[in-house]
Design a protein around this motif. Sequence first.
Motif, PDB file in Angstrom:
ATOM      1  N   PHE A 164       0.963  -1.370  -0.117  1.00 45.52           N
ATOM      2  CA  PHE A 164       0.149   0.090  -0.044  1.00 45.52           C
ATOM      3  C   PHE A 164       0.872   1.376  -0.133  1.00 45.52           C
ATOM      4  CE2 PHE A 164      -3.706  -2.471   0.785  1.00 45.52           C
ATOM      5  CZ  PHE A 164      -3.242  -3.520   1.585  1.00 45.52           C
ATOM      6  N   ILE A 165       0.573   2.256  -0.704  1.00 43.78           N
ATOM      7  CA  ILE A 165       1.285   3.455  -0.807  1.00 43.78           C
ATOM      8  C   ILE A 165       0.349   4.876  -0.723  1.00 43.78           C
ATOM      9  CG2 ILE A 165       2.754   4.670  -2.547  1.00 43.78           C
ATOM     10  CD1 ILE A 165       1.655   1.460  -3.455  1.00 43.78           C
ATOM     11  N   TRP A 166       0.806   5.756  -0.208  1.00 38.25           N
ATOM     12  CA  TRP A 166       0.091   7.185   0.017  1.00 38.25           C
ATOM     13  C   TRP A 166       0.916   8.110  -1.212  1.00 38.25           C
ATOM     14  CZ3 TRP A 166      -4.604   8.280   1.697  1.00 38.25           C
ATOM     15  CH2 TRP A 166      -4.985   7.600   3.088  1.00 38.25           C
ATOM     16  N   TYR A 167       0.158   8.701  -1.864  1.00 45.29           N
ATOM     17  CA  TYR A 167       0.430   9.588  -2.645  1.00 45.29           C
ATOM     18  C   TYR A 167      -0.136  10.912  -2.333  1.00 45.29           C
ATOM     19  CZ  TYR A 167       2.893   6.709  -6.154  1.00 45.29           C
ATOM     20  OH  TYR A 167       3.739   5.844  -6.795  1.00 45.29           O
ATOM     21  N   LYS A 168       0.570  12.264  -2.600  1.00 45.58           N
ATOM     22  CA  LYS A 168       0.065  13.462  -2.527  1.00 45.58           C
ATOM     23  C   LYS A 168      -0.011  14.124  -4.011  1.00 45.58           C
ATOM     24  CE  LYS A 168       1.649  17.981  -0.464  1.00 45.58           C
ATOM     25  NZ  LYS A 168       2.888  18.619   0.188  1.00 45.58           N
ATOM     26  N   GLN A 169      -1.077  14.686  -4.117  1.00 47.37           N
ATOM     27  CA  GLN A 169      -1.135  15.512  -5.599  1.00 47.37           C
ATOM     28  C   GLN A 169      -1.750  16.905  -5.361  1.00 47.37           C
ATOM     29  OE1 GLN A 169      -4.092  14.039  -8.495  1.00 47.37           O
ATOM     30  NE2 GLN A 169      -2.737  14.884 -10.291  1.00 47.37           N
ATOM     31  N   GLU A 170      -0.418  17.994  -5.753  1.00 46.83           N
ATOM     32  CA  GLU A 170      -0.793  19.478  -5.487  1.00 46.83           C
ATOM     33  C   GLU A 170      -1.432  19.878  -6.851  1.00 46.83           C
ATOM     34  OE1 GLU A 170       2.632  20.990  -4.692  1.00 46.83           O
ATOM     35  OE2 GLU A 170       3.078  20.234  -2.701  1.00 46.83           O
TER      36      GLU A 170
END
Lengths: 112, 115
Positions: free
Chosen positions: A33-39
């Motif tokens: 599992f991975i967390w991503y951030k999108q600005e």
Amino acid sequence: GESVGLHLPTLSVQEGDNSIINCAYSNSASDYFIWYKQESGKGPQFIIDIRSNMDKRQGQRVTVLLNKTVKHLSLQIAATQPGDSAVYFCAETPDSSYKLIFGSGTRLLVRP
Amino acid sequence: DAGVIQSPRHEVTEMGQEVTLRCKPISGHDYLFWYRQTMMRGLELLIYFNNNVPIDDSGMPEDRFSAKMPNASFSTLKIQPSEPRDSAVYFCASSTGTENTGELFFGEGSRLTVL
């Protein structure tokens, strides 16, 4: 920039407070599992990952918790800053391949 | 490193026209991914390559979509003919394929508008 989704759940927090973003996944066979951030206007950016043999993993100001029993993932951000304002996605690999399946995202707004 | 480079950043075209999106992955990365992002469907994996070979194209919507990777430093996603429902942001990403299989490096995207 691209508006990721008008109907995204939104979490609004005061600057300096801690943030907790939650994610439910559906495939009990997922093992990574991975967390991503999108600005706004940018591509997603990797934050932190966790494998299914772990319950918790810490990074710099971020912690990911995994509860396999209820298929739940959370991202905790300590001392939230204005620069943390973004849309956050959890992602999973259902079949141990390189095929990431992204969740629908949560918008984090940080109030000054 | 300059990161993943995509072009064009913005494309506006008319229904029926051919669209070609381009991607230069990070040098040394063995995996290349094409994703599409829309408000309704979120981020969807279209296709991914390993060492220039397509591994999984099950996310490609239909025959109007095709992707190629002629060499390790270049990939294209083509839509022919384009339709208004293809309007989206298309992202290319690359990765090393080592232990951190989930650490994809995304480009800034190509925003496609089909009128």
